[in-house]
Design a protein around this motif. Structure first.
Motif, PDB file in Angstrom:
ATOM      1  N   ILE A 131       0.851  -1.181   0.000  1.00  0.00           N
ATOM      2  CA  ILE A 131       0.000   0.000   0.000  1.00  0.00           C
ATOM      3  C   ILE A 131       0.887   1.232   0.000  1.00  0.00           C
ATOM      4  O   ILE A 131       1.952   1.239   0.630  1.00  0.00           O
ATOM      5  CB  ILE A 131      -0.944  -0.018   1.228  1.00  0.00           C
ATOM      6  N   THR A 132       0.457   2.250  -0.737  1.00  0.00           N
ATOM      7  CA  THR A 132       1.163   3.522  -0.741  1.00  0.00           C
ATOM      8  C   THR A 132       0.316   4.512   0.045  1.00  0.00           C
ATOM      9  O   THR A 132      -0.848   4.743  -0.282  1.00  0.00           O
ATOM     10  CB  THR A 132       1.381   4.027  -2.184  1.00  0.00           C
ATOM     11  N   ILE A 133       0.913   5.065   1.091  1.00  0.00           N
ATOM     12  CA  ILE A 133       0.223   6.014   1.960  1.00  0.00           C
ATOM     13  C   ILE A 133       0.769   7.409   1.658  1.00  0.00           C
ATOM     14  O   ILE A 133       1.974   7.635   1.774  1.00  0.00           O
ATOM     15  CB  ILE A 133       0.450   5.665   3.448  1.00  0.00           C
ATOM     16  N   PRO A 134      -0.110   8.353   1.285  1.00  0.00           N
ATOM     17  CA  PRO A 134       0.380   9.700   0.966  1.00  0.00           C
ATOM     18  C   PRO A 134       0.743  10.486   2.223  1.00  0.00           C
ATOM     19  O   PRO A 134       0.327  10.134   3.341  1.00  0.00           O
ATOM     20  CB  PRO A 134      -0.828  10.341   0.265  1.00  0.00           C
ATOM     21  N   ASP A 135       1.468  11.576   2.041  1.00  0.00           N
ATOM     22  CA  ASP A 135       1.887  12.425   3.154  1.00  0.00           C
ATOM     23  C   ASP A 135       0.723  13.130   3.841  1.00  0.00           C
ATOM     24  O   ASP A 135       0.888  13.667   4.940  1.00  0.00           O
ATOM     25  CB  ASP A 135       2.894  13.481   2.686  1.00  0.00           C
ATOM     26  N   SER A 136      -0.453  13.133   3.227  1.00  0.00           N
ATOM     27  CA  SER A 136      -1.618  13.772   3.854  1.00  0.00           C
ATOM     28  C   SER A 136      -2.155  12.963   5.038  1.00  0.00           C
ATOM     29  O   SER A 136      -2.840  13.502   5.901  1.00  0.00           O
ATOM     30  CB  SER A 136      -2.735  13.979   2.825  1.00  0.00           C
ATOM     31  N   VAL A 137      -1.838  11.667   5.111  1.00  0.00           N
ATOM     32  CA  VAL A 137      -2.350  10.816   6.188  1.00  0.00           C
ATOM     33  C   VAL A 137      -1.613  11.126   7.489  1.00  0.00           C
ATOM     34  O   VAL A 137      -0.383  11.128   7.541  1.00  0.00           O
ATOM     35  CB  VAL A 137      -2.224   9.313   5.832  1.00  0.00           C
ATOM     36  N   THR A 138      -2.414  11.377   8.553  1.00  0.00           N
ATOM     37  CA  THR A 138      -1.836  11.660   9.869  1.00  0.00           C
ATOM     38  C   THR A 138      -2.172  10.589  10.897  1.00  0.00           C
ATOM     39  O   THR A 138      -1.522  10.511  11.926  1.00  0.00           O
ATOM     40  CB  THR A 138      -2.312  13.024  10.410  1.00  0.00           C
ATOM     41  N   SER A 139      -3.216   9.774  10.628  1.00  0.00           N
ATOM     42  CA  SER A 139      -3.566   8.747  11.607  1.00  0.00           C
ATOM     43  C   SER A 139      -3.999   7.450  10.936  1.00  0.00           C
ATOM     44  O   SER A 139      -4.596   7.450   9.859  1.00  0.00           O
ATOM     45  CB  SER A 139      -4.675   9.239  12.539  1.00  0.00           C
ATOM     46  N   ILE A 140      -3.662   6.361  11.607  1.00  0.00           N
ATOM     47  CA  ILE A 140      -4.034   5.011  11.184  1.00  0.00           C
ATOM     48  C   ILE A 140      -4.855   4.427  12.321  1.00  0.00           C
ATOM     49  O   ILE A 140      -4.399   4.382  13.463  1.00  0.00           O
ATOM     50  CB  ILE A 140      -2.782   4.153  10.892  1.00  0.00           C
ATOM     51  N   GLY A 141      -6.073   4.002  12.011  1.00  0.00           N
ATOM     52  CA  GLY A 141      -7.013   3.554  13.030  1.00  0.00           C
ATOM     53  C   GLY A 141      -6.712   2.196  13.637  1.00  0.00           C
ATOM     54  O   GLY A 141      -5.916   1.407  13.110  1.00  0.00           O
ATOM     55  N   VAL A 142      -7.387   1.915  14.737  1.00  0.00           N
ATOM     56  CA  VAL A 142      -7.322   0.626  15.417  1.00  0.00           C
ATOM     57  C   VAL A 142      -7.671  -0.481  14.418  1.00  0.00           C
ATOM     58  O   VAL A 142      -8.593  -0.319  13.612  1.00  0.00           O
ATOM     59  CB  VAL A 142      -8.315   0.608  16.609  1.00  0.00           C
ATOM     60  N   ARG A 143      -6.925  -1.562  14.421  1.00  0.00           N
ATOM     61  CA  ARG A 143      -7.147  -2.735  13.558  1.00  0.00           C
ATOM     62  C   ARG A 143      -7.170  -2.395  12.067  1.00  0.00           C
ATOM     63  O   ARG A 143      -7.744  -3.131  11.269  1.00  0.00           O
ATOM     64  CB  ARG A 143      -8.445  -3.462  13.934  1.00  0.00           C
ATOM     65  N   ALA A 144      -6.579  -1.288  11.668  1.00  0.00           N
ATOM     66  CA  ALA A 144      -6.671  -0.824  10.282  1.00  0.00           C
ATOM     67  C   ALA A 144      -6.260  -1.891   9.270  1.00  0.00           C
ATOM     68  O   ALA A 144      -6.902  -2.045   8.232  1.00  0.00           O
ATOM     69  CB  ALA A 144      -5.837   0.434  10.079  1.00  0.00           C
ATOM     70  N   PHE A 145      -5.198  -2.629   9.541  1.00  0.00           N
ATOM     71  CA  PHE A 145      -4.699  -3.633   8.593  1.00  0.00           C
ATOM     72  C   PHE A 145      -4.778  -5.048   9.164  1.00  0.00           C
ATOM     73  O   PHE A 145      -4.156  -5.968   8.637  1.00  0.00           O
ATOM     74  CB  PHE A 145      -3.260  -3.303   8.195  1.00  0.00           C
ATOM     75  N   ASN A 146      -5.544  -5.222  10.205  1.00  0.00           N
ATOM     76  CA  ASN A 146      -5.703  -6.512  10.873  1.00  0.00           C
ATOM     77  C   ASN A 146      -6.016  -7.618   9.861  1.00  0.00           C
ATOM     78  O   ASN A 146      -6.898  -7.456   9.025  1.00  0.00           O
ATOM     79  CB  ASN A 146      -6.839  -6.382  11.897  1.00  0.00           C
ATOM     80  N   ARG A 147      -5.275  -8.707   9.926  1.00  0.00           N
ATOM     81  CA  ARG A 147      -5.502  -9.891   9.078  1.00  0.00           C
ATOM     82  C   ARG A 147      -5.393  -9.622   7.580  1.00  0.00           C
ATOM     83  O   ARG A 147      -5.935 -10.360   6.770  1.00  0.00           O
ATOM     84  CB  ARG A 147      -6.857 -10.525   9.378  1.00  0.00           C
ATOM     85  N   SER A 148      -4.711  -8.552   7.194  1.00  0.00           N
ATOM     86  CA  SER A 148      -4.550  -8.269   5.762  1.00  0.00           C
ATOM     87  C   SER A 148      -3.399  -9.097   5.203  1.00  0.00           C
ATOM     88  O   SER A 148      -2.642  -9.712   5.945  1.00  0.00           O
ATOM     89  CB  SER A 148      -4.285  -6.778   5.535  1.00  0.00           C
ATOM     90  N   GLY A 149      -3.285  -9.092   3.889  1.00  0.00           N
ATOM     91  CA  GLY A 149      -2.223  -9.836   3.226  1.00  0.00           C
ATOM     92  C   GLY A 149      -0.946  -9.034   3.018  1.00  0.00           C
ATOM     93  O   GLY A 149      -0.064  -9.472   2.278  1.00  0.00           O
ATOM     94  N   LEU A 150      -0.831  -7.874   3.656  1.00  0.00           N
ATOM     95  CA  LEU A 150       0.353  -7.017   3.476  1.00  0.00           C
ATOM     96  C   LEU A 150       1.655  -7.782   3.729  1.00  0.00           C
ATOM     97  O   LEU A 150       1.744  -8.566   4.672  1.00  0.00           O
ATOM     98  CB  LEU A 150       0.315  -5.828   4.431  1.00  0.00           C
ATOM     99  N   THR A 151       2.648  -7.498   2.882  1.00  0.00           N
ATOM    100  CA  THR A 151       3.980  -8.061   3.090  1.00  0.00           C
ATOM    101  C   THR A 151       4.956  -6.983   3.573  1.00  0.00           C
ATOM    102  O   THR A 151       5.912  -7.289   4.270  1.00  0.00           O
ATOM    103  CB  THR A 151       4.526  -8.700   1.797  1.00  0.00           C
ATOM    104  N   SER A 152       4.693  -5.736   3.183  1.00  0.00           N
ATOM    105  CA  SER A 152       5.523  -4.623   3.652  1.00  0.00           C
ATOM    106  C   SER A 152       4.703  -3.341   3.568  1.00  0.00           C
ATOM    107  O   SER A 152       3.752  -3.249   2.801  1.00  0.00           O
ATOM    108  CB  SER A 152       6.796  -4.488   2.816  1.00  0.00           C
ATOM    109  N   ILE A 153       5.116  -2.369   4.371  1.00  0.00           N
ATOM    110  CA  ILE A 153       4.428  -1.079   4.362  1.00  0.00           C
ATOM    111  C   ILE A 153       5.423  -0.001   4.754  1.00  0.00           C
ATOM    112  O   ILE A 153       6.291  -0.221   5.600  1.00  0.00           O
ATOM    113  CB  ILE A 153       3.204  -1.077   5.310  1.00  0.00           C
TER     114      ILE A 153
END
Length: 184
Positions: A131-153
């Motif tokens: 996932i690409t997160i832009p510089d505008s993002v200031t917060s990531i919520g509780v369980r935001a990526f829980n159980r996702s298939g992410l390999t890196s961030i």
């Protein structure tokens, strides 16, 4: 007074239709969608109104366990939400509310202008790898990526808060990179 109601909504999967159940709550004159039947698949449309009342909010993680949802659309006349390529946002596109768990594609770029990744926004997104997160993002919520298939961030230095268990049970996640100081 709290009223829990079940609503059949049309969901389309490969040309076949099926009616899953949305659970919602009416408080005063507004509707909050609180849950979705786990059998829901394909496209889900968030209506403008239910029982004559405007749909004004989506409960935290309302669609997290709907593993086969691939697209969320916003019904005509709904002024409280918007979607971009099947991903649900608030009307202003500042909060990413839900990335459908069954959405295909290994990579996703959050649009510029989003400031918050909502609670459980990417939970169970098994096909997502990066996932690409832009510089505008200031917060990531509780369980935001829980159980996702992410390999890196990679998390930009604009992020100042990350909710608890944001990356829990991400079995394939091997690298988390902060471009600034790690949030507390």
């Amino acid at each position: 007074m709290r009223i829990f109601v079940l609503l059949p909504l049309l969901v389309v999967l490969s040309g076949c239709s099926k009616e899953p159940i949305l659970k919602y709550e009416i408080k005063g004159n507004t509707v909050t969608i609180t849950d979705c039947d786990e059998s829901a698949s394909g496209k889900l449309v968030i209506p403008a109104k239910i029982e004559g009342n405007p749909v004004t909010s989506i409960g935290d993680g309302a669609f997290s366990w709907c593993w086969r949802l691939t697209t969320i659309e916003v019904g005509e006349g709904n002024v409280n939400f918007t979607e971009v390529n099947g991903v649900l946002f608030n009307a202003e596109k500042t909060v990413l509310l839900t990335y459908p768990a069954g959405k295909k594609g290994a990579n996703y770029t959050i649009p510029d202008g989003v400031t918050s990744i909502g609670i459980s926004a990417f939970t169970n997104s098994q096909f997502l790898r990066s996932i690409t997160i832009p510089d505008s993002v200031t917060s990531i919520g509780v369980r935001a990526f829980n159980r996702s298939g992410l390999t890196s961030i990679t998390i930009p230095d604009s992020v100042t808060s990350i909710g608890s268990v944001a990356f829990s049970i991400c079995r394939n996640l091997t690298t988390v990179t902060f471009l600034g100081d790690a949030p507390k």
